[in-house]
Scaffold this motif. Structure first.
Motif, PDB file in Angstrom:
ATOM      1  N   PRO A 134       0.920  -1.242  -0.113  1.00  0.00           N
ATOM      2  CA  PRO A 134       0.093  -0.060   0.053  1.00  0.00           C
ATOM      3  C   PRO A 134       0.829   1.167   0.132  1.00  0.00           C
ATOM      4  CG  PRO A 134      -0.306  -1.140   2.185  1.00  0.00           C
ATOM      5  CD  PRO A 134       0.715  -1.864   1.054  1.00  0.00           C
ATOM      6  N   SER A 135       1.997   1.204   0.534  1.00  0.00           N
ATOM      7  CA  SER A 135       2.740   2.497   0.305  1.00  0.00           C
ATOM      8  C   SER A 135       3.068   2.969  -0.843  1.00  0.00           C
ATOM      9  CB  SER A 135       3.892   2.748   1.398  1.00  0.00           C
ATOM     10  OG  SER A 135       4.571   1.401   1.573  1.00  0.00           O
ATOM     11  N   CYS A 136       3.391   1.681  -1.975  1.00  0.00           N
ATOM     12  CA  CYS A 136       3.619   2.085  -3.348  1.00  0.00           C
ATOM     13  C   CYS A 136       2.364   2.780  -3.623  1.00  0.00           C
ATOM     14  CB  CYS A 136       3.959   0.779  -3.938  1.00  0.00           C
ATOM     15  SG  CYS A 136       3.984   1.032  -5.651  1.00  0.00           S
ATOM     16  N   SER A 137       1.077   2.288  -3.636  1.00  0.00           N
ATOM     17  CA  SER A 137      -0.019   3.068  -4.100  1.00  0.00           C
ATOM     18  C   SER A 137      -0.224   4.446  -3.613  1.00  0.00           C
ATOM     19  CB  SER A 137      -1.345   2.314  -3.481  1.00  0.00           C
ATOM     20  OG  SER A 137      -1.316   0.753  -4.096  1.00  0.00           O
ATOM     21  N   LEU A 138       0.209   4.677  -2.385  1.00  0.00           N
ATOM     22  CA  LEU A 138       0.356   6.112  -1.600  1.00  0.00           C
ATOM     23  C   LEU A 138       0.962   6.980  -2.777  1.00  0.00           C
ATOM     24  CD1 LEU A 138      -0.556   7.924   0.702  1.00  0.00           C
ATOM     25  CD2 LEU A 138       1.331   7.290   1.848  1.00  0.00           C
ATOM     26  N   PHE A 139       2.388   6.366  -2.506  1.00  0.00           N
ATOM     27  CA  PHE A 139       3.276   7.351  -3.180  1.00  0.00           C
ATOM     28  C   PHE A 139       3.028   7.531  -4.907  1.00  0.00           C
ATOM     29  CE2 PHE A 139       7.661   8.244  -4.766  1.00  0.00           C
ATOM     30  CZ  PHE A 139       7.976   9.286  -3.868  1.00  0.00           C
ATOM     31  N   LEU A 140       2.365   6.639  -5.611  1.00  0.00           N
ATOM     32  CA  LEU A 140       2.373   6.728  -6.785  1.00  0.00           C
ATOM     33  C   LEU A 140       0.798   7.215  -7.420  1.00  0.00           C
ATOM     34  CD1 LEU A 140       4.309   3.723  -8.617  1.00  0.00           C
ATOM     35  CD2 LEU A 140       5.163   6.139  -8.136  1.00  0.00           C
ATOM     36  N   SER A 141       0.064   7.496  -6.154  1.00  0.00           N
ATOM     37  CA  SER A 141      -1.245   7.807  -6.373  1.00  0.00           C
ATOM     38  C   SER A 141      -1.869   6.688  -7.614  1.00  0.00           C
ATOM     39  CB  SER A 141      -1.415   9.173  -6.961  1.00  0.00           C
ATOM     40  OG  SER A 141      -1.134   9.875  -5.983  1.00  0.00           O
ATOM     41  N   ILE A 142      -1.743   5.357  -7.202  1.00  0.00           N
ATOM     42  CA  ILE A 142      -2.363   4.278  -7.991  1.00  0.00           C
ATOM     43  C   ILE A 142      -3.336   3.463  -7.080  1.00  0.00           C
ATOM     44  CG2 ILE A 142      -0.462   4.164  -9.627  1.00  0.00           C
ATOM     45  CD1 ILE A 142       0.433   1.623  -8.223  1.00  0.00           C
ATOM     46  N   PRO A 143      -4.141   2.631  -7.816  1.00  0.00           N
ATOM     47  CA  PRO A 143      -5.349   2.131  -6.955  1.00  0.00           C
ATOM     48  C   PRO A 143      -4.527   1.163  -5.742  1.00  0.00           C
ATOM     49  CG  PRO A 143      -5.746   1.826  -9.360  1.00  0.00           C
ATOM     50  CD  PRO A 143      -4.285   2.552  -9.246  1.00  0.00           C
ATOM     51  N   TYR A 144      -5.242   0.984  -4.768  1.00  0.00           N
ATOM     52  CA  TYR A 144      -4.693   0.169  -3.791  1.00  0.00           C
ATOM     53  C   TYR A 144      -5.429  -1.137  -3.954  1.00  0.00           C
ATOM     54  CZ  TYR A 144      -3.592   3.984  -0.716  1.00  0.00           C
ATOM     55  OH  TYR A 144      -2.922   5.133  -0.202  1.00  0.00           O
ATOM     56  N   THR A 145      -4.410  -2.202  -3.672  1.00  0.00           N
ATOM     57  CA  THR A 145      -4.820  -3.563  -3.816  1.00  0.00           C
ATOM     58  C   THR A 145      -6.297  -4.109  -3.348  1.00  0.00           C
ATOM     59  OG1 THR A 145      -2.694  -4.130  -3.678  1.00  0.00           O
ATOM     60  CG2 THR A 145      -4.172  -6.126  -3.433  1.00  0.00           C
ATOM     61  N   PRO A 146      -6.966  -4.679  -3.851  1.00  0.00           N
ATOM     62  CA  PRO A 146      -8.427  -4.844  -3.441  1.00  0.00           C
ATOM     63  C   PRO A 146      -8.472  -5.926  -2.300  1.00  0.00           C
ATOM     64  CG  PRO A 146      -8.319  -5.577  -5.457  1.00  0.00           C
ATOM     65  CD  PRO A 146      -7.038  -5.036  -5.276  1.00  0.00           C
ATOM     66  N   ALA A 147      -8.080  -5.490  -1.270  1.00  0.00           N
ATOM     67  CA  ALA A 147      -7.790  -6.576  -0.161  1.00  0.00           C
ATOM     68  C   ALA A 147      -9.059  -7.246   0.344  1.00  0.00           C
ATOM     69  CB  ALA A 147      -7.067  -5.698   1.105  1.00  0.00           C
ATOM     70  N   ARG A 148     -10.125  -6.641   0.358  1.00  0.00           N
ATOM     71  CA  ARG A 148     -11.459  -7.135   0.870  1.00  0.00           C
ATOM     72  C   ARG A 148     -11.778  -8.092  -0.098  1.00  0.00           C
ATOM     73  NH1 ARG A 148     -11.769  -6.546   5.393  1.00  0.00           N
ATOM     74  NH2 ARG A 148     -12.472  -8.591   5.035  1.00  0.00           N
ATOM     75  N   LYS A 149     -11.709  -7.849  -1.609  1.00  0.00           N
ATOM     76  CA  LYS A 149     -12.425  -8.726  -2.550  1.00  0.00           C
ATOM     77  C   LYS A 149     -11.491 -10.024  -2.331  1.00  0.00           C
ATOM     78  CE  LYS A 149     -12.997  -8.684  -7.332  1.00  0.00           C
ATOM     79  NZ  LYS A 149     -12.799  -7.862  -8.479  1.00  0.00           N
ATOM     80  N   ILE A 150     -10.039 -10.024  -1.879  1.00  0.00           N
ATOM     81  CA  ILE A 150      -9.060 -11.100  -1.901  1.00  0.00           C
ATOM     82  C   ILE A 150      -9.430 -11.742  -0.816  1.00  0.00           C
ATOM     83  CG2 ILE A 150      -6.759 -11.570  -1.697  1.00  0.00           C
ATOM     84  CD1 ILE A 150      -5.846  -9.155  -3.235  1.00  0.00           C
ATOM     85  N   MET A 151      -9.519 -11.198   0.521  1.00  0.00           N
ATOM     86  CA  MET A 151      -9.736 -11.991   1.714  1.00  0.00           C
ATOM     87  C   MET A 151     -11.172 -12.493   1.707  1.00  0.00           C
ATOM     88  SD  MET A 151      -7.841  -9.525   4.430  1.00  0.00           S
ATOM     89  CE  MET A 151      -8.816  -8.218   4.297  1.00  0.00           C
ATOM     90  N   ASP A 152     -12.205 -11.751   1.333  1.00  0.00           N
ATOM     91  CA  ASP A 152     -13.494 -12.190   1.155  1.00  0.00           C
ATOM     92  C   ASP A 152     -13.624 -13.448   0.267  1.00  0.00           C
ATOM     93  OD1 ASP A 152     -14.102 -10.369   3.027  1.00  0.00           O
ATOM     94  OD2 ASP A 152     -15.053  -8.864   1.563  1.00  0.00           O
ATOM     95  N   ALA A 153     -12.740 -13.709  -0.594  1.00  0.00           N
ATOM     96  CA  ALA A 153     -12.808 -14.885  -1.345  1.00  0.00           C
ATOM     97  C   ALA A 153     -12.023 -15.838  -0.708  1.00  0.00           C
ATOM     98  CB  ALA A 153     -11.974 -14.519  -2.744  1.00  0.00           C
ATOM     99  N   GLY A 154     -12.060 -15.954   0.638  1.00  0.00           N
ATOM    100  CA  GLY A 154     -11.065 -17.026   1.426  1.00  0.00           C
ATOM    101  C   GLY A 154      -9.725 -16.967   1.220  1.00  0.00           C
ATOM    102  N   LEU A 155      -9.144 -15.884   0.523  1.00  0.00           N
ATOM    103  CA  LEU A 155      -7.482 -15.999   0.410  1.00  0.00           C
ATOM    104  C   LEU A 155      -6.927 -15.549   1.477  1.00  0.00           C
ATOM    105  CD1 LEU A 155      -7.561 -14.910  -3.468  1.00  0.00           C
ATOM    106  CD2 LEU A 155      -7.018 -17.381  -2.633  1.00  0.00           C
ATOM    107  N   PRO A 156      -5.605 -15.810   1.684  1.00  0.00           N
ATOM    108  CA  PRO A 156      -4.712 -15.034   2.599  1.00  0.00           C
ATOM    109  C   PRO A 156      -4.298 -13.735   1.783  1.00  0.00           C
ATOM    110  CG  PRO A 156      -3.427 -16.622   1.268  1.00  0.00           C
ATOM    111  CD  PRO A 156      -4.829 -16.585   0.996  1.00  0.00           C
ATOM    112  N   LEU A 157      -3.662 -12.821   2.738  1.00  0.00           N
ATOM    113  CA  LEU A 157      -3.142 -11.586   2.110  1.00  0.00           C
ATOM    114  C   LEU A 157      -1.903 -11.139   3.099  1.00  0.00           C
ATOM    115  CD1 LEU A 157      -3.306  -9.538  -0.204  1.00  0.00           C
ATOM    116  CD2 LEU A 157      -4.327  -7.952   1.597  1.00  0.00           C
ATOM    117  N   ALA A 158      -0.796 -11.128   2.413  1.00  0.00           N
ATOM    118  CA  ALA A 158       0.456 -10.366   3.275  1.00  0.00           C
ATOM    119  C   ALA A 158       0.772  -8.913   2.913  1.00  0.00           C
ATOM    120  CB  ALA A 158       1.607 -11.305   2.835  1.00  0.00           C
ATOM    121  N   LEU A 159       1.278  -7.987   3.567  1.00  0.00           N
ATOM    122  CA  LEU A 159       1.487  -6.689   3.348  1.00  0.00           C
ATOM    123  C   LEU A 159       2.986  -6.603   3.466  1.00  0.00           C
ATOM    124  CD1 LEU A 159      -1.042  -5.109   6.036  1.00  0.00           C
ATOM    125  CD2 LEU A 159      -1.121  -4.677   3.389  1.00  0.00           C
ATOM    126  N   ALA A 160       3.558  -5.695   2.458  1.00  0.00           N
ATOM    127  CA  ALA A 160       4.983  -5.480   2.828  1.00  0.00           C
ATOM    128  C   ALA A 160       5.160  -4.175   2.121  1.00  0.00           C
ATOM    129  CB  ALA A 160       5.696  -6.604   1.682  1.00  0.00           C
TER     130      ALA A 160
END
Ligand code: NIG
Ligand code: FE
Length: 411
Positions: free
Chosen positions: A294-320
């Motif tokens: 997410p800090s890449c999204s902040l710095f470049l003003s690009i979309p954030y990874t759709p975390a809810r969509k990913i986790m709500d699909a039962g998937l894991p998610l890591a942050l870096a």
């Protein structure tokens, strides 16, 4: 050496059983012990429990953690900490209206950093990188992955990887190395990109493997950089040398990089700012960890990874963090956790799981890191006196860390 923390306001991410990762709705759970003690012996977590069952043992040192929270240190599974110089001029150019893509097309961007790195002596690259590593350790990072990719010649790629190796030897925290020779196509190869792929696959990769300089392989699978076909070719070749994929995909365009990664059993697929339904489907029934930056999204003003969509699909998610000179000149995992909550609608529990145990998974470290579990490494964050763990992402930009331990040693 036995060290006892007592009166801990809350001990977070306590996992009795060793788990490798948490997925889907399980990410909402952050097991903890309130009013706890924690015993570490040398570099390991020895025991913990509630203050209602006080420990009855002799220790070398006691620390009163009244009002403070203790959690496992951050596991930052995607960085480019090794680089030379900076790109603050491009930052100013972007403020004045140029896009990241326009800057890259003018020979700026990754190629700009590659030129600087090629011209900087190895010792100096080490010095600049070590300073950044020390900075992020003080911010609570206790395990890190670092990529090459600003060399783009055999000599400079190997130089970067030797710097990563030296960091691993000189610092207590685990440092995983990833070979990212396919980060951008050098200017001289602009008209003949396949020849650059051949150089990476046939010349540089064998030397990286022979000198045991990397455990992972990466490629920037993106329009204007490397194709899905290049990705297949590189990952197949790297497999012969035992290098597992952790790849840059779906940052600006969804071109099929997620599918390619999963087909090659990638340990992680990273960025994912642009995800379609097919990408999500493909990740189900795979062992591949999706990683958001997410800090890449902040710095470049690009979309954030759709975390809810990913986790709500039962998937894991890591942050870096993606710490690098162009798209994320910050290695602050505390900010990443805040942004995940503020901009990606992750709950504090989900964000902390994503930045600890799931980050560890994305570096194959979850057997030894990422949770408070007996026998795991004593890599810890001790907070200042704060009202609750939700205060950590809430008070964004505030340094809530009192002290950090890596292998049981105060950083
Ligand atoms: O992960 N996307 C590719 N690589 C880096 C940024 C490279 C740069 O601008 O220097 C990233 O964002
Ligand atoms: Fe990156």
């Amino acid at each position: 050496m036995k060290l006892l923390f007592s009166n801990i306001k809350e001990l977070l991410q306590v996992r009795e059983e060793k788990i490798l990762k948490v997925s889907g709705t399980d990410m909402k759970e952050l097991p903890s012990i309130k009013n706890a003690w924690l015993l570490i012996e040398d570099d390991r977590i020895e025991a913990y429990d509630s203050m209602d069952n006080p420990p009855d043992i002799e220790v070398n040192e006691k620390i009163d953690a009244s009002g403070k929270i203790i959690l496992p240190s951050w596991c930052d599974s995607h960085t480019h900490i090794v680089y030379a110089g900076n790109r603050e001029q491009e930052f100013a150019d972007r403020i004045n209206g140029l896009s990241y893509e326009e800057i890259a097309n003018r020979g700026g961007g990754i190629l700009n950093s590659a030129k600087t790195l090629q011209e900087t002596p190895e010792e100096e690259v080490y010095k600049q990188s070590a300073k950044r590593l020390e900075e992020v350790m003080k911010l609570g990072t206790g395990a890190v992955e670092i990529k090459s990719g600003y060399g783009l010649t055999e000599e400079a790629e190997l130089k970067m990887l030797r710097v990563i190796k030296k960091l691993r030897e000189n610092y207590e925290l685990p440092v995983k190395a990833t070979f990212l020779g396919a980060h951008a196509i050098p200017k001289d190869y602009k008209e003949r990109p396949q020849e650059y792929m051949d150089l990476v696959i046939n010349e540089i990769l064998p030397k990286v493997a022979e000198q045991e300089l990397a455990e992972y392989i990466d490629i920037f699978c993106e329009k204007g950089y490397f194709t899905v076909e290049d990705t297949h070719k590189l990952l197949s070749a790297a497999k012969e040398y035992g290098l597992k994929p952790k790849i840059h995909v779906n940052q600006f365009n969804a071109i099929g990089g997620v599918k390619a990664g999963v087909e090659h059993n990638a340990l992680s697929v990273d960025h994912l700012e642009v995800m379609n339904d097919e990408d999500i489907e493909i990740l189900k029934n795979s062992d591949t960890m999706p990683v958001a930056l997410p800090s890449c999204s902040l710095f470049l003003s690009i979309p954030y990874t759709p975390a809810r969509k990913i986790m709500d699909a039962g998937l894991p998610l890591a942050l870096a963090t993606d710490f690098n000179p162009g798209s994320t000149p910050s290695g602050n995992m505390n900010l990443v956790v805040s942004l995940a909550c503020i901009k990606m609608k992750m709950t504090p529990e989900e964000a902390i799981n994503a930045a600890t145990i799931n980050g560890a998974y994305a570096m194959e470290l979850s057997e030894s890191h990422g949770s408070i579990t007996k026998g795991k490494k004593a890599n810890l964050i001790v907070t200042k006196e704060i009202p609750s763990y939700t205060f950590l992402p809430y008070a964004f930009g505030t340094n809530s860390i009192d002290s950090v331990y890596v292998n049981g040693k105060l950083v």
